[in-house]
Design a protein around this motif. Structure first.
Motif, mmCIF file in Angstrom:
data_model
loop_
_atom_site.group_PDB
_atom_site.id
_atom_site.type_symbol
_atom_site.label_atom_id
_atom_site.label_comp_id
_atom_site.label_asym_id
_atom_site.label_seq_id
_atom_site.Cartn_x
_atom_site.Cartn_y
_atom_site.Cartn_z
ATOM 1 N N PRO A 1 5.204 61.784 36.650
ATOM 2 C CA PRO A 1 5.761 62.994 35.871
ATOM 3 C C PRO A 1 5.603 62.461 34.533
ATOM 4 O O PRO A 1 5.907 63.241 33.453
ATOM 5 N N ASP A 2 4.881 61.215 34.019
ATOM 6 C CA ASP A 2 4.857 60.789 32.602
ATOM 7 C C ASP A 2 3.254 60.805 32.373
ATOM 8 O O ASP A 2 2.426 59.960 33.018
ATOM 9 N N ALA B 1 -8.912 61.518 26.771
ATOM 10 C CA ALA B 1 -9.625 62.624 27.492
ATOM 11 C C ALA B 1 -10.325 62.156 28.770
ATOM 12 O O ALA B 1 -10.808 61.068 28.985
ATOM 13 N N GLY B 2 -9.917 62.759 29.985
ATOM 14 C CA GLY B 2 -10.617 62.275 31.310
ATOM 15 C C GLY B 2 -9.547 61.343 31.912
ATOM 16 O O GLY B 2 -9.902 61.215 33.219
ATOM 17 N N GLN B 3 -8.409 61.015 31.636
ATOM 18 C CA GLN B 3 -7.582 60.083 32.214
ATOM 19 C C GLN B 3 -6.386 60.993 32.648
ATOM 20 O O GLN B 3 -5.924 62.003 32.216
ATOM 21 N N THR B 4 -5.866 60.501 33.697
ATOM 22 C CA THR B 4 -4.552 60.777 34.154
ATOM 23 C C THR B 4 -3.566 59.765 34.707
ATOM 24 O O THR B 4 -4.240 58.577 35.096
ATOM 25 N N ARG B 5 -2.505 59.893 34.851
ATOM 26 C CA ARG B 5 -1.598 58.769 35.102
ATOM 27 C C ARG B 5 -0.929 59.191 36.747
ATOM 28 O O ARG B 5 -0.538 60.163 36.807
ATOM 29 N N VAL B 6 -1.110 58.207 37.491
ATOM 30 C CA VAL B 6 -0.684 58.269 38.947
ATOM 31 C C VAL B 6 0.631 57.296 38.974
ATOM 32 O O VAL B 6 0.583 56.142 38.235
ATOM 33 N N ALA B 7 1.573 57.767 39.457
ATOM 34 C CA ALA B 7 2.658 56.924 40.133
ATOM 35 C C ALA B 7 2.570 56.435 41.507
ATOM 36 O O ALA B 7 2.013 57.414 42.510
ATOM 37 N N LEU B 8 2.793 55.058 41.991
ATOM 38 C CA LEU B 8 2.594 54.711 43.218
ATOM 39 C C LEU B 8 3.870 54.063 43.615
ATOM 40 O O LEU B 8 4.452 53.486 43.097
#
Length: 487
Positions: A121-122, A128-135
């Motif tokens: 959610p954050d 650019a080209g990055q994303t954040r995943v929650a695990l």
């Protein structure tokens, strides 16, 4: 192997501790509580000694727990019935009393494994080209009791994965009771084979939405003849246990994702919350929430359960029911298909199956999708998390168990519009235990509870031997190209 390992990984951190109520004597089966004697000893201490003890507790433990003084005051309140009415507690004595009935529990003392990745959610502070995943991760502590923890990672650009720091102190959620729908409660009792005349009468007296006090009122109004029948006490106990198993769990706004721990909070999960499989579920109106299935264990039997959260800070925990919700490893689809909630399951212990539900809580009889057939899945084949939607179909990562109980990761492809139809399956495993991945708490295991697709790469965080976590990726095109046609 089609999948490529990266250097990123996580190991169990024994310093990740939570504080929980400790009642001396009750840690032993059928033993008598010694709380009264212990309270008496604390109350007999001289105030000067109490002040010294309280100062030492704050010095040694405040930085190890969120709101340390608050949790000690709560635990002191839990045993306050043993204090004589003529005695008053100073602030320092309250802290000492609470600490006497508090113990630290290292949530990862034995291992860390079985991650599940979803879009966080954050998404702030990225390039650019990055994303954040929650695990979500499974921490295994003393007594092989599992809890659900969390962390985050930044993915991209390209084949890059970087875990973000897991902050301390770890923090348990605050929990409060949740309500039930009567139809849902009925289905759970039917699963338990406990729909006797008393249960039927109590259910008939309940409103459509049920709180714990509604159950007590219905029990109080039940006919004495029903309450006197053989087995009535067991029915009453089960009703109370099931109704109490639903709860809300929430974390304070200043508790970061990596600090959050969902520890067992219901009787049916008292010996662990295992293998959460999270998905970001898109509802009919286009809004999203997080849903996860997990396996509760009470030391004797398992119970598939559901978590629902808008933000991974506030959760609702509930029991699942129906023919498909009777074994480990349910995994939810990220949206409805043809108006139905769908889930992968392994109700018979060895086949990958598909089940549907009208409400997401009560699941019908599953349809078998894949039986063990390849050499590396002779014992069983199940899912490794929720399906990933692609243009070609629903990509399902699977776990196969073969000779020497070696776990490997493969894949299935299901038709987008009719997921009961298998389009293709792996000719070879995507990932098998490497030479340095054979030794651990449970040897020869690579296992994931949820992969993540970003920029054409399927990212697979995976547990290694139930003791640590590794990460691999596979180009989506290569995964699809390796699938044999099921036609």
């Amino acid at each position: 192997m089609i999948a490529h390992r990266v250097q990123a990984g996580l190991r169990a951190d024994p310093a990740r501790v939570v504080a929980r109520l400790f009642l001396p004597g009750e840690e032993l089966h059928r033993a008598r509580s010694r709380a009264s004697q212990v309270v008496g000893r604390v109350m007999s201490l001289a105030e000067e000694e109490v002040e010294r003890l309280a100062a030492g507790l704050l010095r040694d433990f405040s930085d190890r727990h969120h709101d340390y003084q608050g949790l000690l005051r709560r635990n002191a309140s839990n045993v306050s019935a043993h204090i004589e009415q003529t005695q008053e507690l100073t602030a320092a004595r309250t802290l000492v009393l609470g600490a006497t009935f508090t113990a630290e529990y290292a949530t990862e003392a034995a291992g860390l494994c079985n991650p599940s990745a979803v879009l966080s959610p954050d998404q702030g502070g990225l390039h650019a080209g990055q994303t954040r995943v929650a695990l979500s991760v499974r921490g295994i502590g003393e007594g092989h009791i599992s809890s659900i923890g969390f962390c985050s990672a930044v993915v991209g650009p390209g084949a890059q994965w970087s875990f973000e720091p897991r902050l301390r102190p770890a923090s348990n959620a605050d929990t409060t009771p949740a309500s039930w729908r009567k139809a849902h409660l009925y289905a759970v009792l039917a699963d338990q084979g406990q729909l006797d005349e008393l249960a039927e009468a109590v259910l008939h007296a309940l409103p459509a939405e049920i709180q714990a006090h509604d159950l007590e009122q219905a029990l109080a109004s039940a006919h004495r003849d029903l309450l006197a029948r053989t087995g009535a006490a067991a029915t009453v106990d089960l009703l109370r246990k099931v109704v109490a198993s639903a709860y809300h769990a929430s974390f304070a706004p200043d508790v970061e994702l990596g600090q959050r721990i969902l520890s067992p909070s219901a009787d049916e999960e008292s010996n662990g919350m295992e293998d959460a499989r999270f998905t970001r579920f898109v509802k009919d109106d286009g809004t999203a929430e997080y849903r996860a299935t997990y396996t509760a264990y009470d030391g004797r039997q398992i119970a598939p359960r559901l978590l629902i959260s808008p933000d991974l800070r506030v959760f609702r925990a509930h029991r699942l029911a129906g023919p498909a919700a009777r074994n480990k490893g349910m995994a939810l689809f990220p949206r409805k298909v043809n108006g139905q909630y769908l889930a992968l399951c392994r109700t018979d212990g060895e086949n990958t199956s598909l089940a549907s539900s009208a409400d997401g809580y009560v699941w019908g009889r599953p349809v078998v999708l894949r039986e063990p057939s390849a050499p590396w899945e002779m014992l069983q084949v199940g899912n490794c998390g929720p399906p990933i939607e692609t243009d070609q179909g629903w990509l399902v990562l699977t776990h196969g168990v073969g000779p020497m109980r070696v776990y490997v990761i493969g894949a299935l492809l299901l038709d987008l519009d009719d997921p009961t139809r298998v389009v293709g399956y792996s000719r070879t495993p995507l990932l098998s235990p490497g030479r340095d991945e054979q030794d651990g708490y449970v040897p020869n295991v690579v296992y994931s509870c949820g992969a993540f697709l970003h920029d054409g790469l399927v990212w697979i965080p995976y547990g290694i031997d139930d003791c640590r976590i590794g990460v691999a990726y596979a180009p989506l095109g290569a995964v699809l190209a390796d699938l044999s046609s099921a036609s």
